[in-house]
Design an enzyme around this catalytic site. Structure first.
Site, mmCIF file in Angstrom:
data_model
loop_
_atom_site.group_PDB
_atom_site.id
_atom_site.type_symbol
_atom_site.label_atom_id
_atom_site.label_comp_id
_atom_site.label_asym_id
_atom_site.label_seq_id
_atom_site.Cartn_x
_atom_site.Cartn_y
_atom_site.Cartn_z
ATOM 1 N N LYS A 53 1.229 -0.991 -0.352
ATOM 2 C CA LYS A 53 -0.508 0.459 0.111
ATOM 3 C C LYS A 53 0.559 1.318 -0.158
ATOM 4 C CE LYS A 53 -3.618 -2.533 2.092
ATOM 5 N NZ LYS A 53 -4.137 -2.739 3.566
ATOM 6 N N GLN A 97 -5.213 -1.862 9.155
ATOM 7 C CA GLN A 97 -5.105 -2.524 9.439
ATOM 8 C C GLN A 97 -5.505 -4.178 10.467
ATOM 9 O OE1 GLN A 97 -3.311 -3.150 6.313
ATOM 10 N NE2 GLN A 97 -3.838 -5.383 5.929
ATOM 11 N N ASP A 120 -11.765 1.317 3.614
ATOM 12 C CA ASP A 120 -12.053 0.581 3.421
ATOM 13 C C ASP A 120 -13.543 0.407 2.883
ATOM 14 O OD1 ASP A 120 -9.777 -1.546 3.059
ATOM 15 O OD2 ASP A 120 -9.285 -1.022 5.708
HETATM 16 N N1 GUN Z 1 -6.566 -7.065 5.897
HETATM 17 C C1 GUN Z 1 -6.409 -8.393 4.920
HETATM 18 N N2 GUN Z 1 -7.499 -7.375 3.754
HETATM 19 C C2 GUN Z 1 -7.375 -6.145 4.606
HETATM 20 C C3 GUN Z 1 -8.091 -4.933 3.798
HETATM 21 O O1 GUN Z 1 -9.090 -5.080 2.508
HETATM 22 N N3 GUN Z 1 -8.088 -4.073 5.025
HETATM 23 C C4 GUN Z 1 -7.875 -4.011 5.806
HETATM 24 N N4 GUN Z 1 -7.703 -2.960 6.702
HETATM 25 N N5 GUN Z 1 -7.092 -5.060 6.809
HETATM 26 C C5 GUN Z 1 -7.156 -5.821 5.361
#
Ligand code: GUN
Length: 286
Positions: A53, A97, A120
């Site tokens: 990211k 996350q 998200d």
């Molecule tokens: N953990 C695994 N996939 C994701 C995601 O798309 N967003 C977040 N915040 N955590 C994750």
């Protein structure tokens, strides 16, 4: 033999467009989108996701700030971190996350994120918008899949779609987006009876189970579109999806590889959401 749906290539085109939009936003409005990522503890998979990211943000001109917190942080301290990020003018998007370590309550923390910074789209208010179909933040993985289908000329309207997995992150919102696209949708899960038979009826089969080799060729109708959201390691430690690629690829019409399929699309949609958040905070209609 199936045609590969190249998430890497499609996401590159999306990122290029986002980069151009951000350049224009900076030149014309003096706005630089900002994303804050909160990472608690030391989960190795999360470390990789966050690195990806960060790299993607840098590439398109989004200012990225990582908040690395100890696994021993209290619920209250974590909530205070989110509240302070809610207040920051220079941060348009906040991503917590997941999963969180230990006994930390992720639902409570997510529900504290300001809905207009919830890139998200996990906040209950944004989930409601996704249900209704009037959302401005895309659920990242499902939206990435819809984009891949569009780019490949696959229209889900009237098609039988089977979603294997009912998670809040992928299964449920994916089913909603397919429904909004006028598909006939079935959601399967660990308690589903006759799973193979239901999967075999799918024109479009999406798997988000998290088990290597779970979808075998006997579960796939010849000519089906197969979307693999899984991110697993096989017995040799190699990255692989939920789909037994070797046996399914010859009978599918389209298939996503792992890696290089859905994963890069998810990151591209996060960038898109951060851009949308920045525009809305700048008073620009999206
Ligand atoms: N953990 C695994 N996939 C994701 C995601 O798309 N967003 C977040 N915040 N955590 C994750």
């Amino acid at each position: 033999m199936a045609q590969l749906m190249d998430g890497k290539a499609i996401s590159e085109a999306v990122r290029k467009r986002i980069r151009q939009e951000i350049e224009a936003l900076q030149e014309e409005q003096g706005i630089t989108p900002g994303l804050a990522v909160v990472l608690v503890g030391e989960d190795s998979a999360s470390e990789v996701y966050v690195k990806n990211k960060e790299k993607a943000c840098e590439e398109v001109g989004i200012s990225f700030e990582l908040f690395r917190l100890s696994a021993s942080i209290t619920q209250q301290e974590l909530e205070e971190t989110i509240c302070s990020l809610n207040e920051r003018e220079d941060i348009d998007g906040i991503l917590l996350q997941l999963p969180l370590p230990g006994k930390l309550d992720s639902d409570r923390v997510v529900s504290l994120i300001r809905p207009d910074k919830d890139v998200d789209a996990f906040h209950p208010e944004n989930i409601g918008h996704i249900m209704r179909g009037d959302f401005f933040f895309l659920p990242c993985t499902p939206a990435g899949i819809m984009q891949m289908l569009r780019e490949s000329g696959i229209n889900p309207t009237g098609k039988r779609c089977v979603m294997v997995g009912r998670s809040d992150i992928v299964g449920k919102p994916m089913a909603m987006l397919l429904l909004h696209a006028d598909a006939t949708v079935t959601i399967c899960h660990s308690k589903t009876e006759n799973l193979a038979q239901i999967c075999r009826e799918a024109d479009i089969l999406v798997s988000a189970v998290g088990k290597a080799g779970f979808i075998t060729s006997d579960m796939v109708c010849p000519g089906a579109v197969v979307i693999d959201v899984g991110m697993n390691r096989n017995a040799e430690g190699k990255l692989c999806g939920d789909v037994d690629f070797e046996s399914v690829e010859p009978i599918a019409s389209y298939i996503t590889p792992v890696p290089g399929g859905v994963g890069p699309m998810t990151v591209a949609m996060l960038l898109q959401n951060t851009l949308v958040a920045a525009k809305r905070h700048g008073g620009i209609t999206v």
